[in-house]
Design a protein around this motif. Sequence first.
Motif, mmCIF file in Angstrom:
data_model
loop_
_atom_site.group_PDB
_atom_site.id
_atom_site.type_symbol
_atom_site.label_atom_id
_atom_site.label_comp_id
_atom_site.label_asym_id
_atom_site.label_seq_id
_atom_site.Cartn_x
_atom_site.Cartn_y
_atom_site.Cartn_z
ATOM 1 N N SER A 69 -8.294 -7.204 5.001
ATOM 2 C CA SER A 69 -8.474 -6.146 4.009
ATOM 3 C C SER A 69 -9.947 -5.792 3.864
ATOM 4 C CB SER A 69 -7.896 -6.570 2.654
ATOM 5 O OG SER A 69 -8.450 -7.795 2.208
ATOM 6 N N VAL A 86 -6.379 -1.831 5.230
ATOM 7 C CA VAL A 86 -6.035 -3.110 5.836
ATOM 8 C C VAL A 86 -5.909 -2.876 7.333
ATOM 9 C CG1 VAL A 86 -4.343 -4.965 5.984
ATOM 10 C CG2 VAL A 86 -4.838 -3.899 3.765
ATOM 11 N N VAL A 110 -0.093 -4.278 -1.141
ATOM 12 C CA VAL A 110 -1.530 -4.553 -1.184
ATOM 13 C C VAL A 110 -2.014 -4.423 -2.621
ATOM 14 C CG1 VAL A 110 -3.797 -3.953 -0.273
ATOM 15 C CG2 VAL A 110 -1.744 -3.579 1.140
#
Length: 432
Positions: free
Chosen positions: A316, A323, A364
């Motif tokens: 990330s 990412v 995420v």
Amino acid sequence: MKFNHISRGVLIGAGLALTGLSPALSQEREESQGMVLLRGLPTLDTKHSIAIVELDPESDQFGEILSEVEQPDIEHPLHHLYYSPNGRLYATGLDPSCSLAEVGLARDAGGAPVISGFTCLDTQGQMVGEDIMWANSNGQEYMFVTFMGGTGGDDGGSVGVFDPQTNEVVKVIEARKSQVSEGAPFIMYPHGISAFEDRMVVTSTVHPDLATGVGNMLTIIDLNDLEPIENILVEKEKPLNFPSSPVEVLFARPGMHPDIEPAILANTMFGFETWKVPYDASSKTFGEAEVIYSGVANETAVPLEFYGTEDELFISHALPGVVKRYELAALPELVSSGPDIVADPGAHHMIFYTSASGRDLIAVQNNLLNLGNGADDDPTDVDFIADLASHTISVHDLETGERLATIDFKERYNKGVDNLEGLFGSGFVHHH
């Protein structure tokens, strides 16, 4: 973050032992539920908490908090979540009064998972817990925890060694730069941690006050005697005119994939780089450190986490919020394996799971420290870091990277989201 010595099978097995459900039923009911650490925002009068959140975009409950326990008497929030090999859940913390805790999970009368509370553990004065891993020393398994503040001071930092059954401190590994001899290895502001065979590596990141000092070293610890033996410099470009601040680290090793050549991979938060340090297991020596990814050249900044599936490595980058993905078998070289996953500024932790229809997903968490926004007169605002506070979890198709849905925790719950983990450890395969 993430990679450690724990495999997906071990963690799912531990989760099933806790739930008492069949594998199919467990996945159907809980595969898409995430454990999150939420940060109360001062200007919005909210409290820090631990919560279970539904993350399947196909669910009518998407984004709902299914269970939550507040931590109203602690100024700074819990920080990172980790499952032990036998399924116990731990959280490190930013507050000196609770820098390490064990989180309780239980079930209500209907069998649904609920958070039953948390217990702050005695760290013998070690403060600002960051990362946890379980590894062996002389045949005995221990829980190792990095404490960025250590026992205090301008050059503090320690690695706590805990009995994984009793949670008691076995040893505090500490070596202050100001107290060791010239040229001797030291530990300072440790954050990331990883290990292979009898070598452990921790990073030297930044003083917890974000002002006193910044590191630029990796420290190697001998797991035979639990002492630091070497420092490795990982610093080249200084785009912010700060030391590089290595943050997360991964000891890539054949146990993750048989084709991997052992090497340390390290992300430098303020250098914007990913470094490789080759390792010769036969001689137990490290080769020359080199940059294998430049954020300056690729227009990304603040690389943070290493995560993985059975065949891919994910890294990330908080800015612009992406990412990137690589072939696991090609490590320690970074060979692209697919399209970037475009998240939000602050892209940080992630989990992998499936939707109700069987679609492979990645969620995420988009925040660095979830600090406030100066425009809101939020007293937690820190220049630069506040720009990395999107307060969101974005959900994407794992194969294509397509964004399917987003939860804005500030908008919906008046909170930031500090960390994301799978329920009962089912949300990742490898962990830093």
